[in-house]
Write an enzyme that holds these catalytic residues in place. Structure first.
Site, PDB file in Angstrom:
ATOM      1  CB  THR A  28      -0.929   0.247   1.205  1.00 49.23           C
ATOM      2  OG1 THR A  28      -1.723  -0.750   1.439  1.00 49.23           O
ATOM      3  CG2 THR A  28      -1.963   1.596   1.697  1.00 49.23           C
ATOM      4  CB  THR A  68       1.259  -0.044   4.519  1.00 50.95           C
ATOM      5  OG1 THR A  68       1.680  -0.672   3.924  1.00 50.95           O
ATOM      6  CG2 THR A  68       2.793   0.043   5.485  1.00 50.95           C
ATOM      7  N   GLY A  69       0.014  -2.012   6.237  1.00 49.77           N
ATOM      8  CA  GLY A  69       0.042  -3.338   7.139  1.00 49.77           C
ATOM      9  C   GLY A  69      -1.207  -3.863   6.955  1.00 49.77           C
TER      10      GLY A  69
HETATM   11  N1  ASP Z   1      -3.623  -1.857   4.705  1.00 52.15           N
HETATM   12  C1  ASP Z   1      -3.472  -2.178   2.977  1.00 52.15           C
HETATM   13  C2  ASP Z   1      -5.171  -3.047   3.598  1.00 52.15           C
HETATM   14  O1  ASP Z   1      -5.310  -3.688   4.736  1.00 52.15           O
HETATM   15  C3  ASP Z   1      -3.253  -3.684   3.274  1.00 52.15           C
HETATM   16  C4  ASP Z   1      -1.689  -3.163   2.827  1.00 52.15           C
HETATM   17  O2  ASP Z   1      -0.844  -2.191   3.262  1.00 52.15           O
HETATM   18  O3  ASP Z   1      -1.039  -4.320   2.335  1.00 52.15           O
HETATM   19  O4  ASP Z   1      -5.889  -3.498   2.895  1.00 52.15           O
END
Ligand code: ASP
Length: 330
Positions: free
Chosen positions: A190, A241-242
């Site tokens: 992200t 992110t995450g």
């Molecule tokens: N935060 C994003 C989500 O949960 C995914 C990511 O950052 O990898 O959709």
């Protein structure tokens, strides 16, 4: 699901070492106004999650020419949305478990205006649709078919977002259909971006295809104002992110901005944001969250759970990919 092999490219041992010196070492002569005679302000400046060099360079180009922070973050993250090699954002993103690419994005400006699209298909630049929601409607969020319909009304073109590469991987994934949204540390993820323009105004943007092979209709933190992104022009901004579910549970980005308002540095605020998530997950720490933040002075910070997260900074001081300090050290 293991869409990103998060620990693979970890930066054990070096976490945090380069996170702030780039900005902390700048000489006063290069800086401009001060806030109430305090620390000089570094502006313009842009920061983003991960090592998205091209995206941050694009945003910097806009800022350097005197463009505003809102245009900078929109145009910056659009670079990743258009990059079909990036399988976690925009065109080329990995699909949900039914094979549909659904995109989430949000944007927020200096006046607290914001717009978001959730679970939108067939449109390559969700961040620009989010901006249109902000500017052209009385609403903040549009989801699914409604968002897509609105995009067409605004002149966006229908695009098949599922690339052959992502389709092939999804077909392969179906052999086990293992739904296990855990950690990942690839440098493709992200993109959350925050910028301060020459006027000292702050804006932010966040865009993603979300977790690979997610349940149909699943929305994470990234398009949720306060969770995946928050900006307060008096204080600063934060983005995440995450694993989105965990960021939503603590309203992570809003929390970080409020902690900065109370006097914490961006670095301290990001660390506290991660600690709040850890506190809610005493028995489970095998997932990743990364926060980044910027305050009104142009100071930056980042903190994450697992080693391996990095964030980019770009200003007249130069540009760098900064390893983030992490809660788990090895
Ligand atoms: N935060 C994003 C989500 O949960 C995914 C990511 O950052 O990898 O959709």
């Amino acid at each position: 699901m293991q869409r990103r092999n998060f620990l693979k490219n970890s930066t054990k041992g070096t976490a945090g070492l380069l996170a702030t010196p780039l900005l902390a070492s700048c000489s006063d002569s290069k800086k401009e106004k001060t806030i109430a005679g305090e620390q000089p302000i570094l502006k313009p400046i842009v920061i983003c999650t991960w090592d998205f060099h091209n995206a941050s360079a694009k945003a910097w180009e806009v800022l350097e020419k005197g463009g505003n922070a809102l245009d900078a973050v929109e145009q910056g993250v659009m670079i990743e949305e258009a990059d079909t090699e990036n399988q976690t954002v925009g065109f080329g993103g990995r699909p949900d478990r039914d094979g549909k690419v659904t995109l989430d994005a949000c944007i927020m400006d200096k006046d607290g205006n914001c717009g978001a699209v959730l679970c939108m298909q067939n449109i390559a630049h969700p961040i620009s649709v989010a901006r249109k929601v902000m500017e052209e409607t009385p609403h903040v969020m549009l989801a699914g078919k409604g968002a897509e319909q609105f995009a067409y009304e605004q002149g966006f073109v229908k695009t098949n977002l599922l690339t052959e590469k992502s389709k092939k991987e999804w077909v392969e994934w179906q052999k086990t259909s293992q739904y296990e949204p855990i950690i990942n540390i690839e440098n493709h993820d992200t993109i959350g971006m925050l910028a301060i323009d020459a006027n000292g105004d702050i804006s932010g943007a966040c865009t993603t295809s979300g977790m690979a092979y997610k349940m149909s209709g699943r929305v994470g933190d990234s398009p949720i104002i306060g969770a995946g992104l928050f900006v307060d022009n008096e204080v600063g901004g934060a983005t995440a992110t995450g694993v989105g579910e965990e960021v939503v549970r603590t309203v992570g980005s809003f929390l970080i901005v409020e902690l900065m308002r109370q006097g914490k540095s961006p670095q301290e605020a990001c660390k506290e944001g991660v600690k709040r998530i850890i506190a809610k997950n005493k028995d489970k720490q095998d997932f990743q969250i990364g926060f980044i933040a910027i305050n009104k002075k142009g100071e930056t910070g980042g903190y994450c759970i697992q080693p391996g997260f990095t964030y980019r900074t770009y200003s007249k001081e130069g540009h760098a990919n900064n390893p983030s300090d992490s809660f788990i050290k090895t």
